[in-house]
Motif scaffolding. Structure first.
Motif, PDB file in Angstrom:
ATOM      1  N   ILE A  33       5.670 -10.731  -1.196  1.00  0.00           N
ATOM      2  CA  ILE A  33       5.641  -9.368  -1.729  1.00  0.00           C
ATOM      3  C   ILE A  33       5.573  -8.367  -0.579  1.00  0.00           C
ATOM      4  O   ILE A  33       4.611  -8.370   0.195  1.00  0.00           O
ATOM      5  CB  ILE A  33       4.432  -9.198  -2.674  1.00  0.00           C
ATOM      6  N   LYS A  34       6.596  -7.537  -0.499  1.00  0.00           N
ATOM      7  CA  LYS A  34       6.662  -6.511   0.545  1.00  0.00           C
ATOM      8  C   LYS A  34       6.717  -5.101  -0.022  1.00  0.00           C
ATOM      9  O   LYS A  34       6.609  -4.125   0.729  1.00  0.00           O
ATOM     10  CB  LYS A  34       7.862  -6.751   1.457  1.00  0.00           C
ATOM     11  N   SER A  35       6.904  -4.992  -1.328  1.00  0.00           N
ATOM     12  CA  SER A  35       6.923  -3.661  -1.957  1.00  0.00           C
ATOM     13  C   SER A  35       6.340  -3.757  -3.359  1.00  0.00           C
ATOM     14  O   SER A  35       6.646  -4.692  -4.107  1.00  0.00           O
ATOM     15  CB  SER A  35       8.344  -3.107  -2.014  1.00  0.00           C
ATOM     16  N   SER A  78      -6.997  -0.560  -3.997  1.00  0.00           N
ATOM     17  CA  SER A  78      -6.788  -1.012  -2.614  1.00  0.00           C
ATOM     18  C   SER A  78      -7.033  -2.507  -2.460  1.00  0.00           C
ATOM     19  O   SER A  78      -6.209  -3.216  -1.858  1.00  0.00           O
ATOM     20  CB  SER A  78      -7.672  -0.217  -1.651  1.00  0.00           C
ATOM     21  N   PRO A  79      -8.146  -3.055  -2.992  1.00  0.00           N
ATOM     22  CA  PRO A  79      -8.321  -4.512  -2.906  1.00  0.00           C
ATOM     23  C   PRO A  79      -7.208  -5.299  -3.586  1.00  0.00           C
ATOM     24  O   PRO A  79      -6.804  -6.363  -3.085  1.00  0.00           O
ATOM     25  CB  PRO A  79      -9.672  -4.737  -3.597  1.00  0.00           C
ATOM     26  N   VAL A  80      -6.696  -4.789  -4.700  1.00  0.00           N
ATOM     27  CA  VAL A  80      -5.606  -5.491  -5.382  1.00  0.00           C
ATOM     28  C   VAL A  80      -4.361  -5.508  -4.500  1.00  0.00           C
ATOM     29  O   VAL A  80      -3.727  -6.556  -4.312  1.00  0.00           O
ATOM     30  CB  VAL A  80      -5.292  -4.834  -6.738  1.00  0.00           C
ATOM     31  N   LEU A  81      -3.990  -4.354  -3.974  1.00  0.00           N
ATOM     32  CA  LEU A  81      -2.784  -4.281  -3.155  1.00  0.00           C
ATOM     33  C   LEU A  81      -2.933  -5.081  -1.858  1.00  0.00           C
ATOM     34  O   LEU A  81      -1.989  -5.735  -1.413  1.00  0.00           O
ATOM     35  CB  LEU A  81      -2.443  -2.829  -2.846  1.00  0.00           C
ATOM     36  N   GLU A  82      -4.120  -5.056  -1.284  1.00  0.00           N
ATOM     37  CA  GLU A  82      -4.359  -5.847  -0.077  1.00  0.00           C
ATOM     38  C   GLU A  82      -4.242  -7.336  -0.384  1.00  0.00           C
ATOM     39  O   GLU A  82      -3.717  -8.110   0.433  1.00  0.00           O
ATOM     40  CB  GLU A  82      -5.737  -5.527   0.494  1.00  0.00           C
ATOM     41  N   PHE A  83      -4.721  -7.749  -1.558  1.00  0.00           N
ATOM     42  CA  PHE A  83      -4.655  -9.156  -1.932  1.00  0.00           C
ATOM     43  C   PHE A  83      -3.217  -9.609  -2.135  1.00  0.00           C
ATOM     44  O   PHE A  83      -2.828 -10.691  -1.681  1.00  0.00           O
ATOM     45  CB  PHE A  83      -5.458  -9.408  -3.207  1.00  0.00           C
ATOM     46  N   VAL A  84      -2.392  -8.811  -2.823  1.00  0.00           N
ATOM     47  CA  VAL A  84      -1.034  -9.253  -3.140  1.00  0.00           C
ATOM     48  C   VAL A  84      -0.092  -9.141  -1.945  1.00  0.00           C
ATOM     49  O   VAL A  84       0.942  -9.834  -1.905  1.00  0.00           O
ATOM     50  CB  VAL A  84      -0.447  -8.468  -4.339  1.00  0.00           C
ATOM     51  N   ALA A  85      -0.428  -8.304  -0.980  1.00  0.00           N
ATOM     52  CA  ALA A  85       0.475  -8.043   0.147  1.00  0.00           C
ATOM     53  C   ALA A  85       0.816  -9.325   0.903  1.00  0.00           C
ATOM     54  O   ALA A  85      -0.069 -10.062   1.341  1.00  0.00           O
ATOM     55  CB  ALA A  85      -0.146  -7.026   1.095  1.00  0.00           C
ATOM     56  N   GLY A  86       2.103  -9.595   1.035  1.00  0.00           N
ATOM     57  CA  GLY A  86       2.583 -10.736   1.800  1.00  0.00           C
ATOM     58  C   GLY A  86       2.511 -12.071   1.087  1.00  0.00           C
ATOM     59  O   GLY A  86       2.989 -13.080   1.609  1.00  0.00           O
ATOM     60  N   LYS A  87       1.907 -12.104  -0.107  1.00  0.00           N
ATOM     61  CA  LYS A  87       1.822 -13.366  -0.846  1.00  0.00           C
ATOM     62  C   LYS A  87       3.081 -13.565  -1.680  1.00  0.00           C
ATOM     63  O   LYS A  87       3.816 -12.622  -1.975  1.00  0.00           O
ATOM     64  CB  LYS A  87       0.599 -13.370  -1.761  1.00  0.00           C
TER      65      LYS A  87
END
Length: 247
Positions: free
Chosen positions: A6-8, A233-242
């Motif tokens: 996930i990049k966007s 923010s925690p949600v987006l940080e968690f999904v980022a790059g996964k």
């Protein structure tokens, strides 16, 4: 698609009061000129955080009445235009909602959707009956739920803040934990585009409580929006790059 990281992320929000706290904490900038072309009233914001592109898009205001465009129709139109323009790897519907205390909801809780359905599309004709309810699963995200200690449940959408007896019966048939006005419409758009879709809903009012929903909604809108601000923010940080399977 599931192996792609996930990049966007596209975050869809109905109301300005729900969107602006997210825009502020994520340090996003309003897109000028607009990314969602007029005459669509949607307003979009863009930025980079956690190594991904984040777009927050709200439905904008009704030209006739000057209030936020809420409901499944503006949500679906905005989602379609935004997904087509921005081509996100993941879509998240974020907003406030009613919750059922019988399914563990309390004011200020944030729920992660497990599935989406409609409770006010009654078409008692074979085939069309199931189409009207339109029940479809959310992307499974057990690791996200556990990491952030989110509650979870079915999100059921309708176009009224209150409910009729028929709505009430369908809400129970849907096994709804959350009642709101947008997510099922967005889920149809995500399904058309084959884009993974999640929803985060913060509870403003108790559907099976003893107070009028409009009173609780107005009383708790600010605090529910703050709850979304804390979790985004925690949600987006968690999904980022996964990958989607890693959620």
């Amino acid at each position: 698609m599931e192996r792609k990281s996930i990049k966007s992320v596209l975050v869809l929000v109905a109301m300005e009061a729900e969107a602006l706290p997210l825009v502020n904490i994520l340090d996003l900038k309003e897109d000028v000129p607009p990314r969602i072309a007029p005459p669509a009233p949607a307003v979009s914001y863009t930025g980079e955080k956690f190594g991904i592109t984040i777009n927050v898009v709200r439905n904008g205001k009704c030209q006739l009445h000057g209030v936020d465009n809420v409901g499944t129709v503006p949500a679906a139109v905005t989602a379609y235009l935004a997904v087509h323009e921005l081509k996100p790897d993941l879509v998240i519907s974020v907003g406030t909602a009613g919750g059922f205390k019988a399914r563990g909801a309390a004011i200020g809780d944030v729920f992660l959707a497990t599935a989406f359905a409609n409770h006010d599309r009654r078409i008692p004709i074979p085939g069309f009956d199931k189409y009207g309810v339109w029940r479809i699963d959310a992307v499974p995200a057990p690791n996200l739920r556990e990491a952030l200690s989110l509650k979870e449940g079915v999100v059921s959408s309708g176009n009224s803040l209150d409910y009729s007896k028929e709505d009430w019966d369908q809400l129970h048939a849907n096994e709804a934990a959350v009642k709101e006005m947008e997510a099922a419409g967005i889920s149809w758009v995500a399904h058309l585009h084959n884009v993974p879709f999640l929803a985060l809903k913060s509870i403003t009012d108790i559907v099976d409580g003893d107070r009028p929903p409009q009173e609780e909604f107005l009383e708790n809108l600010h605090s529910a929006a703050q709850a979304l601000q804390r979790v985004i923010s925690p949600v987006l940080e968690f999904v980022a790059g996964k990958t989607i399977k890693e959620l």
